[in-house]
Enzyme design. Sequence first.
Site, PDB file in Angstrom:
ATOM      1  N   HIS A  55       0.832  -1.196   0.000  1.00  0.00           N
ATOM      2  CA  HIS A  55       0.000   0.000   0.000  1.00  0.00           C
ATOM      3  C   HIS A  55       0.873   1.255   0.000  1.00  0.00           C
ATOM      4  CE1 HIS A  55      -3.877  -2.105   1.660  1.00  0.00           C
ATOM      5  NE2 HIS A  55      -3.429  -2.631   0.534  1.00  0.00           N
ATOM      6  N   GLU A  57       1.269   3.738   2.095  1.00  0.00           N
ATOM      7  CA  GLU A  57       2.025   4.066   3.302  1.00  0.00           C
ATOM      8  C   GLU A  57       3.303   3.246   3.402  1.00  0.00           C
ATOM      9  OE1 GLU A  57      -2.431   4.193   4.517  1.00  0.00           O
ATOM     10  OE2 GLU A  57      -1.167   3.269   2.980  1.00  0.00           O
ATOM     11  N   ALA A 169     -28.483   6.959 -41.131  1.00  0.00           N
ATOM     12  CA  ALA A 169     -29.637   6.066 -40.990  1.00  0.00           C
ATOM     13  C   ALA A 169     -29.281   4.639 -41.391  1.00  0.00           C
ATOM     14  CB  ALA A 169     -30.804   6.576 -41.832  1.00  0.00           C
ATOM     15  N   THR A 201     -25.185  -3.327 -30.669  1.00  0.00           N
ATOM     16  CA  THR A 201     -23.857  -2.874 -31.071  1.00  0.00           C
ATOM     17  C   THR A 201     -22.989  -4.052 -31.493  1.00  0.00           C
ATOM     18  OG1 THR A 201     -23.961  -0.944 -29.607  1.00  0.00           O
ATOM     19  CG2 THR A 201     -21.776  -1.688 -30.264  1.00  0.00           C
ATOM     20  N   LEU A 209     -13.868  -3.832 -27.911  1.00  0.00           N
ATOM     21  CA  LEU A 209     -13.987  -3.264 -26.560  1.00  0.00           C
ATOM     22  C   LEU A 209     -12.769  -3.608 -25.700  1.00  0.00           C
ATOM     23  CD1 LEU A 209     -17.781  -3.753 -25.733  1.00  0.00           C
ATOM     24  CD2 LEU A 209     -16.640  -1.830 -26.845  1.00  0.00           C
TER      25      LEU A 209
END
Length: 367
Positions: A55, A57, A169, A201, A209
């Site tokens: 972490h 710290e 369209a 999609t 993606l």
Amino acid sequence: MSSFTSQDYVYMASALRLAERGQYTAHPNPMVGCVLVKDDEIVGEGWHEKTGSAHAEVNALQRAGEKARGSTAYVTLEPCSHHGKTPPCCEALIKAGVSKVIASIYDPFQSSAGDGLKCLVEAGIEVQCGLMKSAAEELNRGFLMRVGRQRPFVQLKLATSIDGAISMASGESQWITSSAARADVQRLRARSGAIMTGIGTVLVDDPSLTVRAANFETCGTQPIRVVLDSYLRTPASAAMLGLEGVTLLCCTDNRNSKSLLSSNVEVASFSSFNGRVDVNEVLMELAVRGINNVLVEAGLSLSGHLLERNLVDELVIYQAPHIMGSETMKLVSTPSWTKLADRKDLMITDTRRFGPDTRITATLKLG
């Protein structure tokens, strides 16, 4: 009146900048930065660099060495007090002899909020909390939402012409925006734990993606690709199914899933909402899986559905400076909005240019 000094703000701002370095690698953990100061000199700096690693710290203490003794620690999140993949940070601070700890925000877990600071106080260390609280909360908005509301932060990305069209369209849409804008989308993807789209999609564009830019890390893994596919119409030949990373197909009936399953494809069943997968239920499941931030890249149907259900936390709209005319598809489909009073007011929080395009970041006004 605030008890924090101008120097306190300077050092905490440095800690927040350090924390942001973990934006591509820390998730699902929060982004945390730590600055150790002694005699008005920074003696150690650290941030949470990657899930499962030390972490902030601990990294700062290691860089400070013996200079950490008697220092003040500026940390953007309350030091942890529990044993997880790494030992408690509060114990490391106590052992190093830090004399004071200033934190931006408390641990968001209600069961342990304040425990880390309490542990420090019991060891004789002076503590303060609340410095630059809003900035720290904004930095970890996804993590805080997942912990506090049991769903991820939802960011809806839209690409449009200046007259509000997302395609002709006929469905032709590549490319409305510039390469500079599309490169920025890669950064949005890299900061997200999941990228969500709809079956429409997938069938029309066959998207990947994936994070494709090479100049930032993503922990060696791709964000989860989430497809809302109520009736499992995703073809086995879909590009994303053969790519690195996990694809989660969300349906209302998984009886036809056998041909789609593989080592990196998962099919999950959810309740139905008005004849389609209940997206709110999907979001809650993603939170259970440790997803803090979801980026939605979808067509007008799913985008509008999310707006209708008030499930969008932020919109990122890339607007290209051209007019596409009348034979086009609009930005979103919202059949329940039939009166002017149904419109959603936005609060624009940021506007900037990417090549010729304008990126507008906005939130929905409440009330």
